[in-house]
Design an enzyme around this catalytic site. Structure first.
Site, PDB file in Angstrom:
ATOM      1  N   CYS A   1       0.846  -1.194   0.000  1.00  0.00           N
ATOM      2  CA  CYS A   1       0.000   0.000   0.000  1.00  0.00           C
ATOM      3  C   CYS A   1       0.879   1.240   0.000  1.00  0.00           C
ATOM      4  O   CYS A   1       2.038   1.197   0.418  1.00  0.00           O
ATOM      5  CB  CYS A   1      -0.871  -0.018   1.255  1.00  0.00           C
ATOM      6  SG  CYS A   1      -1.860   1.476   1.492  1.00  0.00           S
TER       7      CYS A   1
ATOM      8  N   THR B   1       0.702   3.462   2.043  1.00  0.00           N
ATOM      9  CA  THR B   1       1.080   3.665   3.448  1.00  0.00           C
ATOM     10  C   THR B   1       2.374   2.924   3.777  1.00  0.00           C
ATOM     11  O   THR B   1       3.207   3.417   4.547  1.00  0.00           O
ATOM     12  CB  THR B   1      -0.061   3.178   4.364  1.00  0.00           C
ATOM     13  OG1 THR B   1      -1.225   3.936   4.077  1.00  0.00           O
ATOM     14  CG2 THR B   1       0.304   3.343   5.827  1.00  0.00           C
TER      15      THR B   1
ATOM     16  N   HIS C   1       5.062   5.112   2.753  1.00  0.00           N
ATOM     17  CA  HIS C   1       5.298   6.190   3.726  1.00  0.00           C
ATOM     18  C   HIS C   1       6.100   5.683   4.919  1.00  0.00           C
ATOM     19  O   HIS C   1       6.996   6.361   5.409  1.00  0.00           O
ATOM     20  CB  HIS C   1       3.960   6.768   4.218  1.00  0.00           C
ATOM     21  CG  HIS C   1       3.178   7.448   3.144  1.00  0.00           C
ATOM     22  ND1 HIS C   1       3.761   8.264   2.201  1.00  0.00           N
ATOM     23  CD2 HIS C   1       1.842   7.437   2.846  1.00  0.00           C
ATOM     24  CE1 HIS C   1       2.830   8.733   1.383  1.00  0.00           C
ATOM     25  NE2 HIS C   1       1.658   8.239   1.741  1.00  0.00           N
TER      26      HIS C   1
ATOM     27  N   GLU D   1      -2.649  -5.468   4.002  1.00  0.00           N
ATOM     28  CA  GLU D   1      -3.493  -6.041   2.957  1.00  0.00           C
ATOM     29  C   GLU D   1      -3.016  -7.476   2.754  1.00  0.00           C
ATOM     30  O   GLU D   1      -1.932  -7.682   2.228  1.00  0.00           O
ATOM     31  CB  GLU D   1      -3.325  -5.287   1.631  1.00  0.00           C
ATOM     32  CG  GLU D   1      -3.451  -3.780   1.713  1.00  0.00           C
ATOM     33  CD  GLU D   1      -3.077  -3.091   0.396  1.00  0.00           C
ATOM     34  OE1 GLU D   1      -2.686  -3.787  -0.567  1.00  0.00           O
ATOM     35  OE2 GLU D   1      -3.171  -1.863   0.334  1.00  0.00           O
TER      36      GLU D   1
ATOM     37  N   ARG E   1      -0.228   4.672 -15.935  1.00  0.00           N
ATOM     38  CA  ARG E   1      -1.463   4.460 -15.187  1.00  0.00           C
ATOM     39  C   ARG E   1      -2.702   4.667 -16.054  1.00  0.00           C
ATOM     40  O   ARG E   1      -3.714   3.975 -15.877  1.00  0.00           O
ATOM     41  CB  ARG E   1      -1.493   5.397 -13.976  1.00  0.00           C
ATOM     42  CG  ARG E   1      -0.462   4.977 -12.941  1.00  0.00           C
ATOM     43  CD  ARG E   1      -0.486   5.838 -11.696  1.00  0.00           C
ATOM     44  NE  ARG E   1       0.137   5.098 -10.605  1.00  0.00           N
ATOM     45  CZ  ARG E   1       0.347   5.578  -9.386  1.00  0.00           C
ATOM     46  NH1 ARG E   1      -0.009   6.813  -9.094  1.00  0.00           N
ATOM     47  NH2 ARG E   1       0.901   4.830  -8.456  1.00  0.00           N
TER      48      ARG E   1
END
Lengths: 369, 369, 369, 369
Positions: free
Chosen positions: B60, B62, B65, B86, B222
């Site tokens: 993720c 996160t 980060h 996840e 993307r």
């Protein structure tokens, strides 16, 4: 939706002579600051319209902007135009095709004249019609002895409230729309900004079943009016921390809703911060600049909703307002701080600018008695 | 709500030996950038928990980060902690008091461990619980051979989708929650930002009945994935004007909803500008700064609603997601761009940082076959 | 959602000796009419539970059904069981794992013990849990000196209302749930059937912002209580035509909502007939037979909505009720017509059966002072 | 909302000669069974109206009722009247004051002519206007070579669907309104009754994002059409138990929504029984008698909602339908079983009566090519 279409054209229906000649009116006469009182022709009533003798009219912050000739006014107003979009009048002539109103009735007005054809209009959302024209802004308004307006926009004024209240249903409708854009019953609600619409909103939230109503402002004058509107608590944000005071007042639970009437950046940020997770802020106040905020902390992580509020729902808001007024559960008289002759309109506008006023209502020429 | 409370304590129920000893895991070992693969004890299953053999796990933003040790991580993470929130696993032991799950079942997980006692939790809004702890952030997570998590948070994985999809139900749930926070059926929807959750949201909006689904991003990589997710149109906002393109694509009608996944200031402003009056923007993207916007023009006058979106509704979102996956109406496989060994987790994180990836799924040690 | 799972088992926490021995209680002792007062063991507090000294308890229509041993009771009740599901008590022991409550607190109870695992429970709709067990019906209840119940179901009683009101929050919650299942603010609402919950609903609708509240019943006794609950108008449907009277009372506008508390066929038909087009009828009353109605005229052509109402939302309803009570906007004391010793429970049940009672509250042995 | 009011009266705007003289039309000529094809004057276009050359027209169950001269017809219809309220036409003359449409455009029609003045109309709920007049029922309709209707009621037909589909937007709108009266996205939906509107509803539910769509009927013919409309499953309720089959098909979860199109007592009872707790049944079907049901078990204890559905939301429903058709996500062609000359209208009505038909579309005289 077009019941008038097949009506033969006819003379306006009245129960006597329609006034002709001239009248006094408050006009924006030219591009630049100020307004003028002038003698102008009494308007003719056209099909679908009502001609009114104006009985009372309220001064709005928008009138102040027009007076000051701010950027918005410069882009929008095309002088000459009679200003004033909050008023109540007595019908003295009924235009062709109007079936719902009669001579002698007392009516207040929705100020938005909508197109009826755009997606918003066709889905019950006329308040965000893309082609809105506003009475007293785009077409002649009600700061005058007489006025015309579409019958479509007229609302029979509740008989149990005084003329002054009947004259300010338009801005009261802003307060109702803002308040009713989320839950109210058994909710903790704060109103940030206690100008006239904020003061109205305090009464509306209470009458609509909020269990706690908190007011905030920086003006002692307005906070005193908020007390008179029976706020459970008032917060002077020039002296007290809004978020902390709300936390104390709500036993740490936070607010279910904020009715934002100031447009002030700090008020909006603090309003969001004082919401419980999942709460809503309904924004009627118009920020003057593009201020930022901590989106993540104030909005995303809390699962908060922000509603932008324009005008009044046409006409759910009016039915709700009418119900609140007629039942007596809503009394907005304490929010009307001044009633003065229309002749003194400039004085009224300056008073509004000073901040030392709630709603100011004007009495047209000939209505003083 | 506490049916397990009177259950006598007992040994974990398994259908064989519970693994003991050590396992490989990806840990944040110290305050500072980076992550490490370490040999750590296999966690013991406590009452109310499940012990899993991890089958697949998703990376993720996160996790990036945490890897980068950004400000948020510095304030939140207390090393050492096994990261990864996840994942899908097979139940190999069931803690005392767990009645709903059995040995051998394959389960995915809600990552938010909520308190169950706050107002949000007690009113069906656990996703904004004030006391949330997050798996892989506040407690050990799933980037490991084995993991424990509360049975309360487990979701039986749909059997008709591959392991890789089963492993990313948590972020897919973010997409579902964002999309379902407003109308979708017969609506025109744009997804701004085509990272993994944005890509998922394209599929969700389509499967949930949107009549037009538009994607925007700045990355050709993307946007190509967005095409594979069957967006009706993609807008490269590095080259095209979003508002104008949306107007063309919608025949001037504007968007009913924007699912904002980028946190980018311009994307949010343009998203609001491209909404029809009365539309909604649901904000999952996390802005990095306190940017401002023209509140009046973009929000108030248009009567727009902004929803801040946190987590997933517990567990409406999971039921909705489960229905979409089981029925086959939602296929998110094109959004999963890479599957790689968990041993290469740093490579995966760097790839995610590069922007040239959709969702990256990791295969734990021993699961490669 | 299972924060207690890892708590080591421990002795119940008290601030003194937990009572042991026996107590008086009102039991359904056998399959057949009647109830008996018996000496039974004081219940032991198990993990997740609270042990209470019962302070007050309300008699519900369900207690009457159990007493009469009607068909429903025959299918549901398994004697022996202590009846009573409306009560307030003082916590005298706290079971293992309970973190939210302490010795000495005064709590009221949600009567539905829900499973926490079904779809309804997992989506914030525990009030329609498929596996509900009810206190005083399926497990021992509160017509006794002492009672145990899950801490999960406990609600800290508002301190500003008397014990009698604290004891009837459960049925008051039925009224709140029914009322809050549709719009209330600025609405015209009728309550059909002025038994205790109907009487409560009158007060709730008013406190929640209804602009007009109309009551109907056939009992002069109950209509008099309705007047004391400050209904704007009462309709004696044994003498007056409901639909016509509503039309007069609403100036022909009709009702926005009907809160149906009687289960009476004519009341339901008339309630639907008296709704404005698009209105709602919320049905808490339990019809005794499968009566028909003119679906087309009363429902389809009018675009009306009927809500079936079960229990109380867990726990939105309790928060709403708590807010209404704590703020002082809701006062239900006039609806409590009798307070009598629990020893006289049969007399109370017979009084309820006579119809000449509002809510009847019982005072347990030892609480008379 | 009254933009035409000030328009001077003028001749209809056309791009050529407006047809005069007579035309063929299908009329109810007298009180009693049957309809007749007659030569009648081509109608004159009045202000606010459009004159159309009729291109296609659908036969509705209401037309059958009028043909049979049932009780409803006897109370409502005042012969002579041209019947037919589902049709598409080409504009050949535009009445005075009409600004939104032009000569040559192809338009379909909302059949409800509403007053625009009642509370329902003024609050976005014109579909339940108290003063509705219906085209082809109260005023002359579209079973004719030419027809007039209010421009207010006209809808520009989507160009990407064939004439036959353009002609049946009115009943398709019933299906859309019924379906959209509750959640659809990711929901399990059953349509009970596979007449034309039921068949449409199958397609609508699917296009709007339902994850499972189940059809029921007693007619093998109609169930076959349901299969062609891509129902996930069809239940022949003459042979199978609806509730049990739904339970199997939904893995015991039950339905989120029932779209009731039959008006059949057993279908309604079974529909309610097959709902999950908290589900909704939207009732468009018109029951023929005042049948009863077990209110407690089917409605109250389950917390179910029943919506009565009248007409189409004006005009949200039309926007939704338009979006579904234009995007190509909804294809209702399989539900149109017969296209026949309008000359054979009686044969079409009899065919509809037989039940061996889906939607039957008529081709007016002169449009056969």
């Amino acid at each position: 939706m077009n019941p008038t279409a097949s009506t033969p054209r006819e003379a306006p229906r009245t129960s006597g002579a329609v006034p002709t000649g001239t009248m006094k009116a408050v006009l924006k006469t030219k591009a630049g600051p100020g307004v003028e009182i002038r003698e102008v022709p009494i308007p003719a009533v056209r099909p679908g319209q009502l001609l009114l003798k104006v009985l009372r009219a309220g001064i709005c912050g928008t009138d102040l902007h027009i007076y000051e000739w701010d950027t918005w006014s410069q882009n929008r107003i095309q002088p000459p135009v009679t200003i004033g979009h909050e008023f109540v009048g007595e019908i003295i002539a009924v235009g062709a095709g109007v079936t719902e109103f009669q001579f002698g009735e007392r009516v207040s007005f929705e100020s938005h004249i909508v197109c009826g054809h755009c997606t918003a209009c066709r889905t019950g959302n006329g308040h965000v019609c893309q082609n809105t024209r506003i009475i007293g802004v785009d077409v002649d308004g009600g700061f005058a002895e007489y006025a015309v307006a579409p019958a479509e926009n007229a609302w029979r004024a509740p008989a149990n409230v005084p003329l002054e209240v009947q004259s300010i249903m338009e801005p009261l409708g802003n307060a109702v729309h803002t308040a009713f854009s989320g839950d109210l019953s058994a909710c903790r609600i704060a109103v940030t900004g206690c100008g006239p619409i904020g003061l109205f909103a305090l009464g509306v939230a209470r009458a609509a079943g909020a269990c706690q109503v908190i007011a905030s402002d920086v003006s002692p004058y307005r906070l005193e009016l908020a007390r008179k509107m029976k706020a459970d608590a008032v917060i002077d944000v020039s002296k007290e921390d809004f978020v902390q005071r709300v936390s104390e007042l709500t036993d740490g639970r936070g607010l279910d809703g904020v009715l934002e009437m100031s447009g002030n950046a700090k008020a909006i940020r603090d309003g969001l911060a004082a919401l419980r997770n999942g709460g809503r802020l309904s924004l009627l106040g118009l920020p003057r600049e593009e201020f930022g905020l901590d989106w993540n902390k104030l909005l995303v992580f809390k699962g908060v909703t922000i509603h932008g509020i324009a005008g009044r729902r046409m006409y759910e808001t009016w039915y709700q307002m009418d119900n609140l007024l007629r039942s007596g559960s809503l009394d907005v008289r304490p929010a009307i701080s001044h009633v003065m002759p229309m002749e003194k309109v400039v004085e009224g506008i300056e008073l509004l600018r000073s901040g030392n006023a709630g709603k100011i209502v004007l009495v047209p020429w000939g209505q003083e008695g």
